[in-house]
Design a protein around this motif. Sequence first.
Motif, PDB file in Angstrom:
ATOM      1  N   VAL A   1       6.643  15.695  -2.187  1.00  0.00           N
ATOM      2  CA  VAL A   1       7.907  15.055  -1.823  1.00  0.00           C
ATOM      3  C   VAL A   1       7.665  13.602  -1.405  1.00  0.00           C
ATOM      4  N   VAL A   2       8.446  12.706  -2.003  1.00  0.00           N
ATOM      5  CA  VAL A   2       8.527  11.310  -1.572  1.00  0.00           C
ATOM      6  C   VAL A   2       9.942  11.102  -1.043  1.00  0.00           C
TER       7      VAL A   2
ATOM      8  N   VAL B   1      12.536  18.762   5.008  1.00  0.00           N
ATOM      9  CA  VAL B   1      11.510  19.299   4.125  1.00  0.00           C
ATOM     10  C   VAL B   1      10.225  18.505   4.384  1.00  0.00           C
ATOM     11  N   PRO B   2       9.056  19.137   4.336  1.00  0.00           N
ATOM     12  CA  PRO B   2       7.811  18.387   4.535  1.00  0.00           C
ATOM     13  C   PRO B   2       7.664  17.277   3.500  1.00  0.00           C
ATOM     14  N   VAL B   3       7.251  16.088   3.952  1.00  0.00           N
ATOM     15  CA  VAL B   3       7.191  14.904   3.104  1.00  0.00           C
ATOM     16  C   VAL B   3       5.744  14.432   2.975  1.00  0.00           C
ATOM     17  N   ASP B   4       5.330  14.147   1.745  1.00  0.00           N
ATOM     18  CA  ASP B   4       3.976  13.668   1.485  1.00  0.00           C
ATOM     19  C   ASP B   4       3.865  12.152   1.628  1.00  0.00           C
ATOM     20  N   VAL B   5       4.878  11.426   1.162  1.00  0.00           N
ATOM     21  CA  VAL B   5       4.897   9.972   1.316  1.00  0.00           C
ATOM     22  C   VAL B   5       6.259   9.581   1.879  1.00  0.00           C
ATOM     23  N   ALA B   6       6.244   8.973   3.054  1.00  0.00           N
ATOM     24  CA  ALA B   6       7.479   8.571   3.733  1.00  0.00           C
ATOM     25  C   ALA B   6       7.639   7.061   3.635  1.00  0.00           C
TER      26      ALA B   6
ATOM     27  N   PRO C   1       0.811  -1.230   0.000  1.00  0.00           N
ATOM     28  CA  PRO C   1       0.000   0.000   0.000  1.00  0.00           C
ATOM     29  C   PRO C   1       0.837   1.269   0.000  1.00  0.00           C
ATOM     30  N   ALA C   2       1.971   1.257   0.731  1.00  0.00           N
ATOM     31  CA  ALA C   2       2.834   2.443   0.761  1.00  0.00           C
ATOM     32  C   ALA C   2       3.473   2.679  -0.601  1.00  0.00           C
ATOM     33  N   LEU C   3       3.914   1.611  -1.258  1.00  0.00           N
ATOM     34  CA  LEU C   3       4.490   1.749  -2.598  1.00  0.00           C
ATOM     35  C   LEU C   3       3.436   2.217  -3.596  1.00  0.00           C
ATOM     36  N   ASP C   4       2.225   1.700  -3.464  1.00  0.00           N
ATOM     37  CA  ASP C   4       1.147   2.129  -4.357  1.00  0.00           C
ATOM     38  C   ASP C   4       0.881   3.627  -4.194  1.00  0.00           C
ATOM     39  N   GLU C   5       0.877   4.108  -2.938  1.00  0.00           N
ATOM     40  CA  GLU C   5       0.625   5.528  -2.677  1.00  0.00           C
ATOM     41  C   GLU C   5       1.730   6.391  -3.285  1.00  0.00           C
ATOM     42  N   ALA C   6       2.981   5.965  -3.101  1.00  0.00           N
ATOM     43  CA  ALA C   6       4.099   6.720  -3.665  1.00  0.00           C
ATOM     44  C   ALA C   6       4.023   6.753  -5.183  1.00  0.00           C
ATOM     45  N   ALA C   7       3.699   5.626  -5.807  1.00  0.00           N
ATOM     46  CA  ALA C   7       3.614   5.564  -7.267  1.00  0.00           C
ATOM     47  C   ALA C   7       2.513   6.469  -7.801  1.00  0.00           C
ATOM     48  N   ARG C   8       1.361   6.502  -7.105  1.00  0.00           N
ATOM     49  CA  ARG C   8       0.272   7.385  -7.551  1.00  0.00           C
ATOM     50  C   ARG C   8       0.699   8.838  -7.488  1.00  0.00           C
ATOM     51  N   LEU C   9       1.368   9.222  -6.407  1.00  0.00           N
ATOM     52  CA  LEU C   9       1.809  10.616  -6.286  1.00  0.00           C
ATOM     53  C   LEU C   9       2.793  10.962  -7.398  1.00  0.00           C
ATOM     54  N   ILE C  10       3.730  10.065  -7.678  1.00  0.00           N
ATOM     55  CA  ILE C  10       4.732  10.333  -8.722  1.00  0.00           C
ATOM     56  C   ILE C  10       4.064  10.417 -10.091  1.00  0.00           C
ATOM     57  N   ASP C  11       3.154   9.502 -10.381  1.00  0.00           N
ATOM     58  CA  ASP C  11       2.496   9.507 -11.697  1.00  0.00           C
ATOM     59  C   ASP C  11       1.658  10.764 -11.916  1.00  0.00           C
ATOM     60  N   ASP C  12       1.082  11.274 -10.843  1.00  0.00           N
ATOM     61  CA  ASP C  12       0.236  12.463 -10.957  1.00  0.00           C
ATOM     62  C   ASP C  12       1.004  13.748 -10.675  1.00  0.00           C
ATOM     63  N   GLY C  13       2.303  13.645 -10.445  1.00  0.00           N
ATOM     64  CA  GLY C  13       3.044  14.768  -9.884  1.00  0.00           C
ATOM     65  C   GLY C  13       3.792  15.641 -10.856  1.00  0.00           C
ATOM     66  N   GLY C  14       3.555  15.523 -12.158  1.00  0.00           N
ATOM     67  CA  GLY C  14       4.241  16.390 -13.112  1.00  0.00           C
ATOM     68  C   GLY C  14       5.720  16.071 -13.211  1.00  0.00           C
ATOM     69  N   ASN C  15       6.546  17.124 -13.430  1.00  0.00           N
ATOM     70  CA  ASN C  15       7.991  16.935 -13.555  1.00  0.00           C
ATOM     71  C   ASN C  15       8.572  16.372 -12.255  1.00  0.00           C
ATOM     72  N   VAL C  16       9.445  15.384 -12.404  1.00  0.00           N
ATOM     73  CA  VAL C  16      10.069  14.737 -11.249  1.00  0.00           C
ATOM     74  C   VAL C  16      11.571  14.978 -11.285  1.00  0.00           C
ATOM     75  N   THR C  17      12.147  15.325 -10.128  1.00  0.00           N
ATOM     76  CA  THR C  17      13.601  15.402  -9.959  1.00  0.00           C
ATOM     77  C   THR C  17      13.986  14.482  -8.811  1.00  0.00           C
ATOM     78  N   LEU C  18      15.055  13.714  -9.004  1.00  0.00           N
ATOM     79  CA  LEU C  18      15.583  12.843  -7.958  1.00  0.00           C
ATOM     80  C   LEU C  18      16.712  13.558  -7.230  1.00  0.00           C
ATOM     81  N   LEU C  19      16.685  13.523  -5.899  1.00  0.00           N
ATOM     82  CA  LEU C  19      17.810  13.955  -5.075  1.00  0.00           C
ATOM     83  C   LEU C  19      18.384  12.699  -4.443  1.00  0.00           C
ATOM     84  N   VAL C  20      19.597  12.332  -4.854  1.00  0.00           N
ATOM     85  CA  VAL C  20      20.147  11.023  -4.539  1.00  0.00           C
ATOM     86  C   VAL C  20      21.356  11.169  -3.619  1.00  0.00           C
TER      87      VAL C  20
END
Length: 575
Positions: free
Chosen positions: A287-288, A301-306, A188-207
């Motif tokens: 933020v994920v 930074v405030p996080v939407d999916v941890a 369920p946590a992975l599903d939530e993160a994937a939905r946010l990323i798919d709906d989240g427009g441009n994505v940048t990774l901070l690695v």
Amino acid sequence: MSRTVARLFTDALEELGVRHVFGVVGDALNPFTDAIRTSKNLTWVGCRHEEAAAFAAGAQSQLTDTLGVCMGTVGPGAVHLLNGLYDAAKSGTPVLAIAGQVPLSEVGTDYFQEVDNDLLFKDVAVFRATVTSPEQLPALLEVAVRTAIGRRGVAVLTVPGDIGDQKLPADRPVRLSVARSENRPDDPALDEAARLIDDGGNVTLLVGRGARTSRDDVLALADRLAAPMVVTLKAKEGFEDDNPFQVGQTGLIGNPAAAHAMDHADTLVLLGTDFPYREWYPEGKKVVQVDRVAEHIGRRVPVDVALAADVGPTVRGLLERVAAREDRKHLDAAREKFADWQDGQRRLAAPGHDKGLIGKVRSAFDNRDHLVRPEALAAAVDAAADDNAIFTSDTGMATVWLSRFVEMRGSRRLIGSYNLGSMANAMPQAIGAQLLDRDRQTVAFCGDGGLSMLLGDLMTIHTERLPIKLVVFDNQRLGMVKLEQEQAGLPEFGTVLDNPDFAAVAEALGIKGIRVERAEDLAEAVQRAFAEPGPVLLDVLTNPDEIAVPAKPTVQQGWGFAIAKVRENLHSTGS
């Protein structure tokens, strides 16, 4: 067959695969150093300062992902370990420190050199205890080692001077095995993160460093999401080389492309990083965050999916869920800016930069003495160093130049005091690194302030015959402090260093010294330094007024710098 307390310790360290113990000898440690003396696989490395010993032990731990070990004797000896142990703690790497104590019968009497070690190490250690009887062993040692490894921190065992040579009541084997496992978020946590990323427009990774062992998975995610990858300094060695998505670092040592990638993202995905500078996180983004340490999540930074889990299995779970992106404009724009910035940096570091029209004009303002530009020095070392070299860097401007001009290609490694931010770490960390493999090139980027703080351990390099290449950015300044003062509008004060000729000092200590005072001598000197089979100190007089422009310079910083320069000139004119 019975053993002494000290012999049990050395046997246990051998079983763990520890090869070196760093420290300064002293009365409470005598049973331990004597046990090491007769050990087949352990080597005592006598340092000139316990702080250097702790830095060296921490470096070995970071590079091998195993336990590093250092020792300090009663009172001041143990106190001196603290800074290097704090660096290990902040770096999240396991280190065992053995601290001496006064004889057990004198504990609590304010005896000569007595220090309350359990109180002293309370903040830095994930485990600390005082051995008060042989019967506590080996159980106490097992707990200390497992805690250090399991919680990736510092364990301190204090041993009174009359305990180390006492016999153990039975020869029970020491059991130190620690099984590690990877954690994966639930579905369920992975599903939530994937939905946010798919709906989240441009994505940048901070690695960050926590993703380093999952390079292939992280690159696959960047490709799937058409996401530029901002790489922290500690992740350079895992993600800089042959990476079509990375755009360098953000923050004060960063570049405009990384800032652009962060600012123009709609969603940030943080992978294995605790990048601390809140002002460099853009506001209003989804933020994920993925981090194996739950308390790291959301504190910058405030996080939407941890997702409190390891990066590798988490990213593999996301790859099964997120949709592939066809629009690569966000990635392409960031990469184009990064390529332009890199071209500009290469021109700045070119040997003939100051001979061209732009270089001559610039030199009239910021390099009137025609000293070596630090960019040119870093670029020359990058070109000369092996593709499997280990680099260490002092906190401050030496790290800035390394981050911008040294590429972590091949199997290069990089460590520094990147969480504690201590001075004087590069040289002792290089000692620990070089002892792991005497045939592997080890290069220390030293600030003149950092080197001089623990200068005595140059003698350790000579004594151990370590072929370290010490590159000294000798700008006669505490350079980062100077920059901080000037950006705040303050005139430079208290930062000027009255340095000796470090190359001559090295020669006096039995180390090859090379001094460079002119830009035209730089290339040949670097080549000569790296051709030497033994240790070399390359002392290069670099421009103290070189400005490391941050990724997003502000108007306030510009005005502050201008005001500071006016004040400095007024002071020099009036003096």
